[in-house]
Design an enzyme around this catalytic site. Structure first.
Site, mmCIF file in Angstrom:
data_model
loop_
_atom_site.group_PDB
_atom_site.id
_atom_site.type_symbol
_atom_site.label_atom_id
_atom_site.label_comp_id
_atom_site.label_asym_id
_atom_site.label_seq_id
_atom_site.Cartn_x
_atom_site.Cartn_y
_atom_site.Cartn_z
ATOM 1 N N ALA A 74 87.467 8.065 -47.731
ATOM 2 C CA ALA A 74 86.220 8.534 -47.116
ATOM 3 C C ALA A 74 85.068 8.455 -48.103
ATOM 4 O O ALA A 74 85.273 8.444 -49.322
ATOM 5 C CB ALA A 74 86.395 9.967 -46.625
ATOM 6 N N ASP A 75 83.871 8.418 -47.547
ATOM 7 C CA ASP A 75 82.660 8.486 -48.361
ATOM 8 C C ASP A 75 81.587 9.186 -47.540
ATOM 9 O O ASP A 75 81.477 8.962 -46.335
ATOM 10 C CB ASP A 75 82.183 7.098 -48.779
ATOM 11 C CG ASP A 75 81.139 7.188 -49.883
ATOM 12 O OD1 ASP A 75 81.552 7.348 -51.048
ATOM 13 O OD2 ASP A 75 79.931 7.154 -49.586
ATOM 14 N N THR A 76 80.821 10.039 -48.202
ATOM 15 C CA THR A 76 79.761 10.801 -47.537
ATOM 16 C C THR A 76 78.432 10.522 -48.212
ATOM 17 O O THR A 76 78.350 10.520 -49.447
ATOM 18 C CB THR A 76 80.067 12.320 -47.596
ATOM 19 O OG1 THR A 76 81.340 12.560 -46.995
ATOM 20 C CG2 THR A 76 79.002 13.131 -46.881
ATOM 21 N N GLY A 111 81.898 8.263 -43.627
ATOM 22 C CA GLY A 111 82.719 7.164 -43.135
ATOM 23 C C GLY A 111 84.156 7.417 -43.563
ATOM 24 O O GLY A 111 84.400 7.885 -44.684
#
Length: 191
Positions: A74-76, A111
């Site tokens: 994930a990436d924020t 994501g």
């Protein structure tokens, strides 16, 4: 009845917040991490960046997955007026970011990429977050005491600044922490 599919779950994230959130779904998982540069094409629209980076993180593990593994990456990011606010470099950078967020609505986009040996699904979630007008003393207190240098946009919604500074949100609270849990639950079930 157990809702969790029979996978060996792997969370590829050093984030204690993501680990805590995934645990709250009742999933047993192991944590594996790799250093992956978080560089993306400059022409990429902000809404596409977290998915791109989540896939990039997943690709680093592509040759290491076994038949029953499900990798979660994930990436924020935080987006204010179309500009991506990365993690702050230092106190001054964090102060500048929080001053810009003060009194404004911004977007938090996470994501997530789910990967197995034969399949990959990427999705994202967007939450609108409204900050009240923060005072200089509030910003200083938060940065000095909570040192938010590992957080996109220089804040954690679950920390003091979220409690006193966020007037309302539209979308998933957990998304702002780093994992859109309800959507993740649905996507794991569909996977």
């Amino acid at each position: 009845m157990n809702w969790i599919p029979e996978y060996n779950f792997i969370l590829a994230s050093k984030s204690p917040r993501r680990q805590e959130l995934l645990k709250s779904l009742g999933i047993d998982f192991q944590v594996k991490t790799k250093e992956v540069d978080e560089i993306y094409p400059p022409e990429l629209a902000p809404a596409k960046i977290p998915g791109y980076l989540a896939e990039k993180k997943a690709n680093a593990f592509a040759d290491e997955l076994n038949n029953n593994d499900m990798l979660i990456t994930a990436d924020t990011i935080v987006v204010l007026n179309g500009k991506v606010l990365e993690k702050p470099d230092d106190y001054d950078h964090a102060y500048e970011m929080l001053s810009a967020l003060s009194g404004n609505m911004h977007e938090v986009i996470t994501g997530v990429c789910l990967s197995s040996t034969n399949k990959s699904v990427t999705f994202s979630a967007l939450t609108n977050v409204q900050f009240k007008k923060l005072t200089a003393a509030e910003i200083d207190y938060y940065i000095t005491n909570f040192k938010p240098f590992d957080k996109a946009g220089a804040y954690g919604i679950q920390e003091w600044i979220g409690s006193i500074g966020i007037s309302h949100i539209e979308g998933s609270f957990y998304n702002v922490m780093g994992l859109p849990l309800q959507k993740l639950y649905e996507e794991i079930q569909k996977f």
